[in-house]
Scaffold this active site. Structure first.
Site, PDB file in Angstrom:
ATOM      1  CG  ASN A 167      -1.969  -1.117   1.065  1.00 36.82           C
ATOM      2  OD1 ASN A 167      -2.907  -0.998   0.277  1.00 36.82           O
ATOM      3  ND2 ASN A 167      -1.755  -2.226   1.777  1.00 36.82           N
ATOM      4  CD  GLU A 168       4.727   1.453  -2.666  1.00 39.85           C
ATOM      5  OE1 GLU A 168       5.003   2.025  -1.599  1.00 39.85           O
ATOM      6  OE2 GLU A 168       5.548   0.718  -3.260  1.00 39.85           O
TER       7      GLU A 168
END
Ligand code: F6R
Length: 632
Positions: A167-168
């Site tokens: 989850n950037e």
């Protein structure tokens, strides 16, 4: 020695700014032993009720020692994982389960193949689903988690972008399992594994933040100095979609298990006087003065009583003030770290110099985990040492051949082939054709054959010699140890063996250095520099136990590699550089063509180190290479 399973004690109030409980352990091994013991208890409790346990699992280097501990529980204590169900966080998109970098393969190699878990109970997202089916595939993954009863305990690592799973930055709190684009930093971090940034996939399938937050309990692990700032942001910063781990602040049963290096940027470690009374050891005094000067953007000699009082340092003044005296003292301490004589200045009073004047010349050993680390971090200092008449040996602990792109090996094989064909050298033609055939056969992701690794090593060696030559170091002063752990392994999974330590020890005993330059003491323990530092510290310990006399007069100087540069209060020796010297250093770094990481090539980091000294009111230099002394 048995691992301790308790975190280091927390003093009353010192964690008051931490919004996620952070348990600091002496070592990753201790943290992993603690977590594995908890997992065991969790499984046993659920088993007693006839229930399976659902674990959420992570890949990457961080959980490797944790998985080893689970394997140990199985092998040595007969602990069973037969009723455990697992869901992995993520998988690279476009990568099949047998690809050597696939997370599915990683899990088999690192855990599943070594315990009695039922393969049917293990789930890793499939990176090969066709694009048009990804959405429904991801919903199916979520559904499978729910049907298994939800995740009892989610294990996490954290990326330097603050990602959990993949989850950037920009991932929302409600995000679910989906296809995402990998951040540039994440791709750079994976570049060595994929043999070059260009080979790292651009996309991945990951559980969402929302999916992760539904786990009943969450344990995030982080090791090493280069995770310190992101750990502090996640634990103490605002909840923000720019650091997805910060969403864990809202989870009732999330906690961090970290080692001392990864804890380094938490308030209680970085600026402890803000959260508890401090006993003011010399290094803390310097740290506090530097901190307040940096915070107020003032030179040290211009700080006044009010600056200290208004920034929680009244107590420091009571014990070490008044401000005027304290400022001068710290200014002098910082001033004395600056030395253009890294090997000591002969015929000079060395009372206030970082290195001793004698012996002169010194025998100096520069240890570089792999070619290029040396010139990037201390190319200017190497040149100085040589110019000032010291006897400098540079030893590369590993060949760095895994970093060389296939295209480079191919280029060299083609040159050899063309030459050999023209000269009618039959054997050489065969050899070059063999290399080209092996390259074609293995493809971009296949494992390098021994022949390919050898040719790649030779390429690195040539570059190392050229780079050293720019710093004045002659070919015959260069040693290539090619430590076996590297030649037989791959990034993030190296294991140092006795033979590696023996090779380092042999080098030390042969060179008998007065000075050693080394790196890796604060690095992620799975990283190459950390492995090399481990081999060095073990070799030194063995020499010490054997009563080696050379050790008594040896100084060990540490340089920082890919981790954050030393802050001024941590520096024991700052070697200044002129613009010309910096330009030469950069040109030495540019001798490395087979592997480049652009950020490190401009000398910017050394300019910044100099700027920091300048800002504190010290002399203005173009660049500085900083070192810290490690007491052997
Ligand atoms: C891996 C994952 C990632 C990693 C993170 C840290 O499944 O989800 O979030 O935990 O990138 O990676 P390492 O441990 O290699 O530093």
């Amino acid at each position: 020695m048995a691992a301790k399973t308790k975190p280091l004690p927390t003093l009353p109030g010192e964690d008051r700014l931490e919004k996620i409980p952070a348990h600091i352990y002496e070592s990753p091994g201790d943290a992993c032993a603690a977590l594995a013991a908890e997992v065991k208890t969790l499984i046993e409790k659920r088993r007693a009720k006839g229930k399976a346990t659902v674990l959420g699992l992570a890949t990457g280097s961080t959980p490797v020692p944790f998985y080893r501990e689970l394997i140990r529980l199985h092998n040595e204590e007969g602990f069973s994982f037969a009723d455990v169900i697992t869901f992995n966080l993520d998988e690279y998109f476009g990568v099949d389960r047998d690809h050597r970098e696939s997370y599915a393969r990683f899990m088999r190699e690192q855990l599943f193949d070594h315990i009695d878990i039922d393969p049917a109970n293990t789930h890793v997202p499939d990176g090969t689903v066709p694009s048009e089916e990804v959405f429904s595939y991801c919903s199916g993954y979520e559904k499978a988690i729910k049907e298994a009863g939800g995740i009892d305990l989610q294990i996490l690592g954290i990326g330097r972008t603050g990602h959990i799973g993949f989850n950037e930055p920009g991932s929302s709190r409600d995000s679910r399992t989906r296809l995402i684009t990998l951040d540039r930093i994440t791709r750079l971090d994976a570049a060595a594994d994929f043999l070059g940034e260009e080979n790292v996939p651009r996309f991945a399938i990951t559980m969402g933040v929302g999916t992760i937050l539904e786990a009943r309990e969450i344990a995030l692990m982080a090791w090493g100095q280069n995770k310190a700032s992101v750990v502090a942001e996640a634990v103490e910063g605002p909840v923000s979609d720019q650091v997805s781990a910060s969403f864990l602040q809202d989870h009732p049963k999330a906690r961090f298990l970290i080692d001392a290096a990864a804890a380094g940027a938490l308030t209680r470690r970085r600026v402890p006087w803000l959260v508890r009374p401090v006993s003011w050891k010399a290094r803390d005094v310097r740290r506090a003065v530097v901190w307040v000067a940096q915070k107020l953007e003032k030179p040290v000699l211009k700080l006044v009583e009010r600056d200290f009082n208004e920034n929680g340092l009244g107590d420091l003044l009571t014990q070490h003030g008044p401000a005027y005296d304290l400022n001068i003292r710290i200014f002098n301490e910082l001033q004395h770290t600056i030395s253009g004589w890294p090997g000591g200045k002969p015929n000079a009073d060395h009372t206030n110099r970082p290195e001793r004047a004698l012996p002169y010349p010194k025998t100096t050993l520069v240890l570089s985990p792999e070619p290029q680390d040396d010139v990037i971090s201390m190319g200017g200092t190497m040149e100085r040492l040589h110019e000032q008449g010291h006897n400098v040996t540079v030893a590369y602990l590993t060949s760095g051949n895994l970093r060389v792109a296939d295209a480079e090996a191919e280029k060299f094989a083609r040159v050899l082939l063309a030459t050999a064909q023209r000269e009618k050298w039959k054997k050489q033609v065969e050899y070059a054709e063999g290399i080209l055939a092996q390259l074609a056969e293995k493809g971009p992701f296949g494992q390098d054959t021994d022949d390919i690794r050898r040719i790649k090593s030779l390429i690195r060696r040539g570059e190392a010699r050229d780079a050293c030559a720019v710093c004045g170091i002659a070919h015959e002063k260069i040693r290539f140890l090619d430590l076996p752990f590297y030649e037989q392994g791959r990034y993030r999974q190296f294991t140092v063996q006795d033979e590696d330590i023996a090779a380092v020890r042999k080098l030390l005993a042969a060179v008998k250095p007065h000075q050693i330059y080394a790196t890796g003491n604060a690095a992620d323990p799975s990283s190459l520099p950390a492995k090399c530092f481990y081999a060095l510290s073990q070799a030194i310990a063995q020499e010490k136990a054997a009563g080696a006399a050379w050790l008594e007069s040896c100084y060990l100087w540490l340089y920082r590699g890919t981790e954050d540069e030393y802050s001024p209060h941590e520096i024991d020796m700052a070697v200044p550089m002129s613009p010309d010297q910096l330009a030469r250093k950069v040109s030495a770094i540019h001798k490395y063509q087979s592997h480049r990481s652009e950020e490190q090539h401009t000398g910017e980091r050394n300019r910044l180190a100099a700027q920091r000294y300048d800002d504190l009111g010290l002399a203005e230099y173009e660049a500085i290479e900083p070192f810290q002394r490690w007491r052997i």
